[in-house]
Design a protein around this motif. Sequence first.
Motif, PDB file in Angstrom:
ATOM      1  N   GLY A  32     -44.113  56.273  11.432  1.00  0.00           N
ATOM      2  CA  GLY A  32     -43.127  55.634  12.682  1.00  0.00           C
ATOM      3  C   GLY A  32     -43.247  54.479  13.503  1.00  0.00           C
ATOM      4  N   VAL A  33     -44.668  55.296  14.516  1.00  0.00           N
ATOM      5  CA  VAL A  33     -45.196  54.433  15.387  1.00  0.00           C
ATOM      6  C   VAL A  33     -45.743  53.184  14.922  1.00  0.00           C
ATOM      7  CG1 VAL A  33     -47.537  55.183  15.256  1.00  0.00           C
ATOM      8  CG2 VAL A  33     -46.958  54.452  17.890  1.00  0.00           C
ATOM      9  N   VAL A  34     -46.036  53.361  13.909  1.00  0.00           N
ATOM     10  CA  VAL A  34     -47.025  51.689  12.948  1.00  0.00           C
ATOM     11  C   VAL A  34     -45.814  50.895  13.055  1.00  0.00           C
ATOM     12  CG1 VAL A  34     -47.827  50.949  11.195  1.00  0.00           C
ATOM     13  CG2 VAL A  34     -48.780  52.514  12.094  1.00  0.00           C
ATOM     14  N   ALA A  35     -44.393  51.029  12.482  1.00  0.00           N
ATOM     15  CA  ALA A  35     -43.356  50.904  12.484  1.00  0.00           C
ATOM     16  C   ALA A  35     -42.686  50.621  13.982  1.00  0.00           C
ATOM     17  CB  ALA A  35     -42.027  51.678  11.900  1.00  0.00           C
ATOM     18  N   GLN A  36     -42.913  51.253  14.943  1.00  0.00           N
ATOM     19  CA  GLN A  36     -42.350  50.630  15.954  1.00  0.00           C
ATOM     20  C   GLN A  36     -42.531  49.449  16.770  1.00  0.00           C
ATOM     21  OE1 GLN A  36     -40.652  53.338  18.803  1.00  0.00           O
ATOM     22  NE2 GLN A  36     -41.733  53.066  20.225  1.00  0.00           N
ATOM     23  N   ALA A  37     -44.481  49.902  16.447  1.00  0.00           N
ATOM     24  CA  ALA A  37     -45.501  48.756  16.310  1.00  0.00           C
ATOM     25  C   ALA A  37     -44.676  46.935  16.717  1.00  0.00           C
ATOM     26  CB  ALA A  37     -46.497  49.362  16.992  1.00  0.00           C
ATOM     27  N   LEU A  38     -44.890  47.393  14.976  1.00  0.00           N
ATOM     28  CA  LEU A  38     -44.919  46.302  14.397  1.00  0.00           C
ATOM     29  C   LEU A  38     -43.622  45.195  14.207  1.00  0.00           C
ATOM     30  CD1 LEU A  38     -47.425  45.392  12.282  1.00  0.00           C
ATOM     31  CD2 LEU A  38     -46.296  45.925  10.116  1.00  0.00           C
ATOM     32  N   LEU A  39     -42.371  46.197  14.043  1.00  0.00           N
ATOM     33  CA  LEU A  39     -41.389  45.705  13.678  1.00  0.00           C
ATOM     34  C   LEU A  39     -40.817  44.750  14.519  1.00  0.00           C
ATOM     35  CD1 LEU A  39     -39.569  47.978  11.520  1.00  0.00           C
ATOM     36  CD2 LEU A  39     -40.906  46.296  10.837  1.00  0.00           C
ATOM     37  N   SER A  40     -41.431  45.470  16.416  1.00  0.00           N
ATOM     38  CA  SER A  40     -41.315  45.144  17.629  1.00  0.00           C
ATOM     39  C   SER A  40     -42.030  44.332  17.755  1.00  0.00           C
ATOM     40  CB  SER A  40     -40.752  45.891  18.561  1.00  0.00           C
ATOM     41  OG  SER A  40     -42.134  46.638  18.937  1.00  0.00           O
ATOM     42  N   ASP A  41     -43.155  43.218  17.188  1.00  0.00           N
ATOM     43  CA  ASP A  41     -43.973  42.790  17.052  1.00  0.00           C
ATOM     44  C   ASP A  41     -45.074  43.455  18.692  1.00  0.00           C
ATOM     45  OD1 ASP A  41     -43.499  41.051  15.356  1.00  0.00           O
ATOM     46  OD2 ASP A  41     -41.904  39.846  16.383  1.00  0.00           O
ATOM     47  N   TYR A  42     -45.204  44.100  18.595  1.00  0.00           N
ATOM     48  CA  TYR A  42     -46.130  44.973  19.413  1.00  0.00           C
ATOM     49  C   TYR A  42     -45.658  44.868  20.908  1.00  0.00           C
ATOM     50  CZ  TYR A  42     -49.421  45.307  16.059  1.00  0.00           C
ATOM     51  OH  TYR A  42     -50.364  46.160  14.899  1.00  0.00           O
ATOM     52  N   GLN A  43     -43.827  44.869  21.727  1.00  0.00           N
ATOM     53  CA  GLN A  43     -43.562  45.144  21.958  1.00  0.00           C
ATOM     54  C   GLN A  43     -43.140  46.525  22.766  1.00  0.00           C
ATOM     55  OE1 GLN A  43     -39.945  41.947  23.296  1.00  0.00           O
ATOM     56  NE2 GLN A  43     -40.150  41.079  21.137  1.00  0.00           N
ATOM     57  N   TYR A  44     -43.040  47.330  21.730  1.00  0.00           N
ATOM     58  CA  TYR A  44     -42.719  48.686  21.908  1.00  0.00           C
ATOM     59  C   TYR A  44     -43.683  49.444  21.903  1.00  0.00           C
ATOM     60  CZ  TYR A  44     -38.616  46.736  23.116  1.00  0.00           C
ATOM     61  OH  TYR A  44     -37.351  46.252  24.484  1.00  0.00           O
ATOM     62  N   GLY A  45     -44.700  48.859  21.465  1.00  0.00           N
ATOM     63  CA  GLY A  45     -46.449  49.660  20.224  1.00  0.00           C
ATOM     64  C   GLY A  45     -47.266  49.322  20.937  1.00  0.00           C
ATOM     65  N   THR A  46     -48.449  49.979  21.057  1.00  0.00           N
ATOM     66  CA  THR A  46     -50.027  49.115  21.005  1.00  0.00           C
ATOM     67  C   THR A  46     -50.641  49.408  20.020  1.00  0.00           C
ATOM     68  OG1 THR A  46     -50.728  50.180  22.729  1.00  0.00           O
ATOM     69  CG2 THR A  46     -49.464  48.259  23.423  1.00  0.00           C
ATOM     70  N   TRP A  47     -51.796  49.209  20.076  1.00  0.00           N
ATOM     71  CA  TRP A  47     -52.747  50.207  19.117  1.00  0.00           C
ATOM     72  C   TRP A  47     -53.453  51.236  19.620  1.00  0.00           C
ATOM     73  CZ3 TRP A  47     -54.660  50.301  14.795  1.00  0.00           C
ATOM     74  CH2 TRP A  47     -55.569  50.871  13.752  1.00  0.00           C
ATOM     75  N   LEU A  48     -53.391  51.339  21.049  1.00  0.00           N
ATOM     76  CA  LEU A  48     -53.924  52.674  21.871  1.00  0.00           C
ATOM     77  C   LEU A  48     -52.841  53.643  21.353  1.00  0.00           C
ATOM     78  CD1 LEU A  48     -55.006  54.715  23.536  1.00  0.00           C
ATOM     79  CD2 LEU A  48     -53.204  53.850  25.679  1.00  0.00           C
ATOM     80  N   SER A  49     -51.142  53.348  21.658  1.00  0.00           N
ATOM     81  CA  SER A  49     -49.833  54.427  22.008  1.00  0.00           C
ATOM     82  C   SER A  49     -50.125  54.574  20.225  1.00  0.00           C
ATOM     83  CB  SER A  49     -48.545  53.407  22.008  1.00  0.00           C
ATOM     84  OG  SER A  49     -48.817  52.322  21.085  1.00  0.00           O
ATOM     85  N   ILE A  50     -50.592  53.892  18.706  1.00  0.00           N
ATOM     86  CA  ILE A  50     -50.932  54.503  18.038  1.00  0.00           C
ATOM     87  C   ILE A  50     -51.595  55.150  17.799  1.00  0.00           C
ATOM     88  CG2 ILE A  50     -51.540  54.040  15.165  1.00  0.00           C
ATOM     89  CD1 ILE A  50     -50.195  50.651  15.732  1.00  0.00           C
TER      90      ILE A  50
END
Length: 285
Positions: A32-50
Amino acid sequence: MLLNKYGLSRRTLKPYLAEFFGTALLIVIGDGVVAQALLSDYQYGTWLSINIAWASAVALSGYFSNPSPTINPAVTICMALVRPVPGQWKKLPGKLFAQFLGGSVGAIIVYINYRSAINDWDPEYTIPGGSILSPRGHHSAGIFSTYPAAFFQSNWEAAFNEFVAAAVLMFGLLSISDPANGARFHSPQLSLFLLLTAIGAALGWQTGYAINPARDFGPRIFSAFIYGREVFTAANYYFVVPIFAPIVGCIVGATTYDSLIYEGDDSRVTDAVSNMAGENGLRLD
């Protein structure tokens, strides 16, 4: 009533249910966190959040039963080989099945939740290293399973990365559950969180740090229904690497710890290790 009819009980099923729900939670939060980061082009997620989300999911799953589930076939198999206890091998097939099934179910939940976002971000439904190219360079199959970095010259390099990460994982798990360390620091789930965060931050980039066959193969089975059988053939049949490299890595990490660090009366199996793991909610069988 239904369980009693078939000679089953909640106590009997709990270890397997804990493995199933623990692995499903791992994938719902992790994928889920990968999807959120990837699909938002990392606007709503980073490698740290993953890294934080994956580590949090593993730590939280430890509260599903006492002792806690491993939610990782590599760890389960490793402990059956390195520190066997009576009845362990009998439970092994059921636990492995529960882990892989939990991984697939978790992936289904993530797909249903992010289906529209995937359709918008990657309408071609492409695979990293696959034959179908995305005009925008987007490959959504990586949400569900791991794929090697494009610069690897062979899968052996990726296998080494997974091997090292899994060895560090197992070495760290045995250190956390060591009675001497448990007496000094009474928060194994926090220690586990820090261990997983560190592995992701230091060794995760090149392969996506599967370090868990159920985390990778379970979702990959489901993704084959969406992306096709190429999820297995892509990157020169890379799917084999996150199945076997973590198992070998865990075995090496465990034998190294038992041979060189552990000071128990018997480095292979002791009641003290099992009791300490159970008291602190960390399952190692």
